[in-house]
Design a protein around this motif. Structure first.
Motif, PDB file in Angstrom:
ATOM      1  N   GLY A  70      36.954  42.091 -12.067  1.00 10.35           N
ATOM      2  CA  GLY A  70      38.061  41.171 -12.293  1.00 10.35           C
ATOM      3  C   GLY A  70      37.629  39.817 -12.805  1.00 10.35           C
ATOM      4  N   GLY A  71      36.309  39.561 -12.829  1.00 11.75           N
ATOM      5  CA  GLY A  71      35.834  38.237 -13.206  1.00 11.75           C
ATOM      6  C   GLY A  71      36.226  37.177 -12.199  1.00 11.75           C
ATOM      7  N   GLY A  72      36.473  37.603 -10.979  1.00 13.31           N
ATOM      8  CA  GLY A  72      37.011  36.761  -9.910  1.00 13.31           C
ATOM      9  C   GLY A  72      38.107  37.548  -9.231  1.00 13.31           C
ATOM     10  N   LEU A  73      39.051  36.879  -8.606  1.00 15.05           N
ATOM     11  CA  LEU A  73      40.189  37.580  -8.024  1.00 15.05           C
ATOM     12  C   LEU A  73      41.202  37.908  -9.120  1.00 15.05           C
ATOM     13  N   ASP A  74      41.513  39.172  -9.271  1.00 12.33           N
ATOM     14  CA  ASP A  74      42.571  39.645 -10.171  1.00 12.33           C
ATOM     15  C   ASP A  74      43.000  41.013  -9.659  1.00 12.33           C
ATOM     16  N   HIS A  75      43.467  41.028  -8.401  1.00 17.27           N
ATOM     17  CA  HIS A  75      43.676  42.279  -7.676  1.00 17.27           C
ATOM     18  C   HIS A  75      44.986  42.269  -6.900  1.00 17.27           C
ATOM     19  N   ALA A 127      37.383  49.049 -15.254  1.00 18.53           N
ATOM     20  CA  ALA A 127      36.875  48.007 -16.145  1.00 18.53           C
ATOM     21  C   ALA A 127      37.963  47.396 -17.019  1.00 18.53           C
ATOM     22  N   ARG A 128      39.100  48.105 -17.171  1.00 24.19           N
ATOM     23  CA  ARG A 128      40.223  47.575 -17.957  1.00 24.19           C
ATOM     24  C   ARG A 128      41.182  46.769 -17.079  1.00 24.19           C
ATOM     25  N   LYS A 129      40.823  46.587 -15.817  1.00 21.49           N
ATOM     26  CA  LYS A 129      41.652  45.911 -14.818  1.00 21.49           C
ATOM     27  C   LYS A 129      42.927  46.694 -14.531  1.00 21.49           C
ATOM     28  N   ALA A 165      56.275  43.805 -14.123  1.00 16.22           N
ATOM     29  CA  ALA A 165      55.151  42.903 -13.891  1.00 16.22           C
ATOM     30  C   ALA A 165      53.859  43.709 -13.789  1.00 16.22           C
ATOM     31  N   ASN A 166      52.766  43.065 -14.210  1.00 15.99           N
ATOM     32  CA  ASN A 166      51.448  43.688 -14.187  1.00 15.99           C
ATOM     33  C   ASN A 166      51.348  44.744 -15.288  1.00 15.99           C
ATOM     34  N   ARG A 167      50.526  45.759 -15.094  1.00 15.46           N
ATOM     35  CA  ARG A 167      50.151  46.642 -16.195  1.00 15.46           C
ATOM     36  C   ARG A 167      50.703  48.053 -16.025  1.00 15.46           C
ATOM     37  N   ILE A 168      51.028  48.665 -17.162  1.00 16.46           N
ATOM     38  CA  ILE A 168      51.348  50.098 -17.231  1.00 16.46           C
ATOM     39  C   ILE A 168      50.389  50.716 -18.232  1.00 16.46           C
ATOM     40  N   SER A 169      49.782  51.845 -17.861  1.00 16.50           N
ATOM     41  CA  SER A 169      48.754  52.477 -18.692  1.00 16.50           C
ATOM     42  C   SER A 169      49.343  53.591 -19.549  1.00 16.50           C
ATOM     43  N   GLY A 170      48.496  54.153 -20.404  1.00 18.59           N
ATOM     44  CA  GLY A 170      48.850  55.355 -21.165  1.00 18.59           C
ATOM     45  C   GLY A 170      49.950  55.167 -22.180  1.00 18.59           C
ATOM     46  N   GLY A 171      50.256  53.933 -22.522  1.00 20.41           N
ATOM     47  CA  GLY A 171      51.266  53.681 -23.545  1.00 20.41           C
ATOM     48  C   GLY A 171      52.696  53.927 -23.102  1.00 20.41           C
ATOM     49  N   GLY A 172      52.920  54.114 -21.790  1.00 20.67           N
ATOM     50  CA  GLY A 172      54.280  54.329 -21.318  1.00 20.67           C
ATOM     51  C   GLY A 172      54.326  55.159 -20.059  1.00 20.67           C
ATOM     52  N   PHE A 173      55.460  55.836 -19.838  1.00 17.94           N
ATOM     53  CA  PHE A 173      55.641  56.596 -18.602  1.00 17.94           C
ATOM     54  C   PHE A 173      56.677  57.691 -18.837  1.00 17.94           C
ATOM     55  N   THR A 174      56.711  58.640 -17.919  1.00 14.91           N
ATOM     56  CA  THR A 174      57.703  59.708 -17.946  1.00 14.91           C
ATOM     57  C   THR A 174      58.589  59.590 -16.713  1.00 14.91           C
ATOM     58  N   THR A 231      53.856  38.208  -5.914  1.00 13.44           N
ATOM     59  CA  THR A 231      54.362  39.251  -5.030  1.00 13.44           C
ATOM     60  C   THR A 231      55.082  40.290  -5.884  1.00 13.44           C
ATOM     61  N   GLN A 232      54.830  41.583  -5.620  1.00 13.47           N
ATOM     62  CA  GLN A 232      55.274  42.609  -6.556  1.00 13.47           C
ATOM     63  C   GLN A 232      55.096  44.010  -5.977  1.00 13.47           C
ATOM     64  N   HIS A 233      55.572  44.997  -6.744  1.00 10.24           N
ATOM     65  CA  HIS A 233      55.154  46.380  -6.526  1.00 10.24           C
ATOM     66  C   HIS A 233      53.808  46.575  -7.213  1.00 10.24           C
ATOM     67  N   PHE A 234      53.206  47.721  -7.007  1.00 10.17           N
ATOM     68  CA  PHE A 234      51.846  47.924  -7.496  1.00 10.17           C
ATOM     69  C   PHE A 234      51.834  48.150  -9.005  1.00 10.17           C
ATOM     70  N   ALA A 235      50.747  47.720  -9.646  1.00  8.33           N
ATOM     71  CA  ALA A 235      50.564  47.964 -11.070  1.00  8.33           C
ATOM     72  C   ALA A 235      50.554  49.464 -11.358  1.00  8.33           C
ATOM     73  N   ASP A 236      51.145  49.845 -12.491  1.00  9.00           N
ATOM     74  CA  ASP A 236      51.104  51.219 -13.009  1.00  9.00           C
ATOM     75  C   ASP A 236      51.736  52.243 -12.071  1.00  9.00           C
TER      76      ASP A 236
END
Length: 373
Positions: free
Chosen positions: A267-272, A229-231, A100-109, A338-343
């Protein structure tokens, strides 16, 4: 008075005795996807008149029907017109996974091995990407017991699906309890080390229509994870004090969205994501309180998860329609994810989302509805 004597007394004056409505879980066809896959709808009712509808497609919640202070029952989650509309709008009121939510950098190690994920132009993967669990048809098993009803949805994600390692067995159980709560229990196991972040993206509007701006929210969170700025989460945890994200006191949502704060503007509003006080410890912690002063409906959200993402439907523009043709405008609902943190896979200082063979992923969130006195 004994129930039998009470019924007899009512009969004397020509009135019928009230009858308890038994809890019930049922299933029915909902439609057929463009791929030809059939989709079911599960209807869950407790013995107090609350009902919930869940689709086998992505665990989408289409309805949560609860009373207001006058006893009027209304659907308090946003609902789209039909199956075609849900197919065209992935993640709308659905389960989110594998991440859920976002992962950056095109993936993870993970453990020294790079895992590339299908990503957008900025290298961002959102909500599990093109093969997200939101887009899968799950197998449902309904049940009912002691005044409550539910359905368990099951899905097995293949090793490598969406770029994620490990064959992942997932079950998500939705239960409508006797206390007028919708409880969602997540469980998963894997055969290889992987990362996992499961959540749900239902949009709530306790008035049953219009925007949520005149409704109130209170979040029990002293900290949040700032975005760019990319949220995207920048990898730090900051105090909410002195920011537009200090929602520790009851706040009108319209005022929160309009706050003169750099994070709110980004966020253009709440998106946090806010860090739940006492969250992430394996026990339910009160995270969010939402209320509609006009109808009197209230919602308390408790979770075992460490964070909660609030999203005020900032991008809605009227193009989405409800079953009765009403357009969903900006601010039509509040997503409480409800979740773990993005990225987290790219920020070791965040709570870990790594799941290994032999471990069992377990998280629970409860949405309890009531009426203000």
């Amino acid at each position: 008075m004994r129930p039998d004597l009470f019924a007899a007394a009512l009969a004397v004056v020509g009135l019928a005795a009230p009858t308890a409505q038994a809890a019930e879980a049922s299933r029915a066809p909902y439609g057929v996807m463009a791929s030809g896959a059939p989709v079911e709808v599960f209807t869950l009712k407790n013995d107090h008149g609350m009902s919930v509808k869940v689709l086998s497609l992505g665990g989408i919640i289409t309805q949560v029907n609860v009373p207001d202070r006058k006893g009027q029952v209304t659907n308090v989650v946003l609902e789209l017109a039909d199956l075609k509309a849900y197919e065209a709008k992935p993640f709308f009121s659905s389960l989110l996974g594998r991440y859920a939510n976002r992962i950056s950098g095109g993936g993870f190690t993970l453990d020294g091995v790079r895992h590339d994920l299908p990503s957008g132009p900025e290298g961002i993967s959102s909500h599990g990407g093109p093969t997200s669990m939101a887009k899968q048809v799950w197998t449902g098993t309904p049940f009912q017991r002691r005044g409550e009803a539910g359905v368990t949805l099951a899905y097995v994600a293949a090793d490598g699906e969406g770029g994620y390692p490990g064959a992942l067995s997932v079950s998500v159980t939705y239960t409508v309890t006797a206390q007028n709560a919708l409880r969602i229990d997540y469980r998963a196991t894997t055969d290889k080390p992987t990362v996992l972040n499961l959540s749900h993206h239902a949009y709530f509007n306790l008035a049953g229509g219009g925007t949520v701006y005149d409704q109130t929210v209170q979040v029990l969170a002293k900290a949040f994870t700032p975005i760019d700025a990319r949220k995207l989460a920048i990898g730090t945890v900051a105090p909410v004090a002195g920011t537009g994200l200090d929602l520790r006191r009851v706040t009108r949502l319209g005022d929160a969205v309009a706050a003169d704060d750099p994070q709110i503007r980004l966020g253009g509003g709440l998106d946090h994501n806010l860090v739940v006080d006492g969250g992430g410890r394996g026990k339910l912690a009160l995270a969010v309180r939402m209320a509609d002063p006009a109808s009197g409906r209230t919602l308390d959200v408790r979770t075992t998860q460490p964070g909660v993402q609030l999203f005020t439907a900032n991008s809605f523009n009227g193009s989405l329609k409800t079953p009765d043709g009403r357009p969903l405008e900006k601010g039509a609902g509040l997503a409480i994810e409800t979740q773990h943190f993005a990225d987290s896979p790219n920020h070791p200082n965040f709570p870990t989302t790594v799941l290994r063979p032999g471990q069992v992923f377990r998280e629970t969130t409860e949405f309890r509805f009531g009426v203000a006195k």
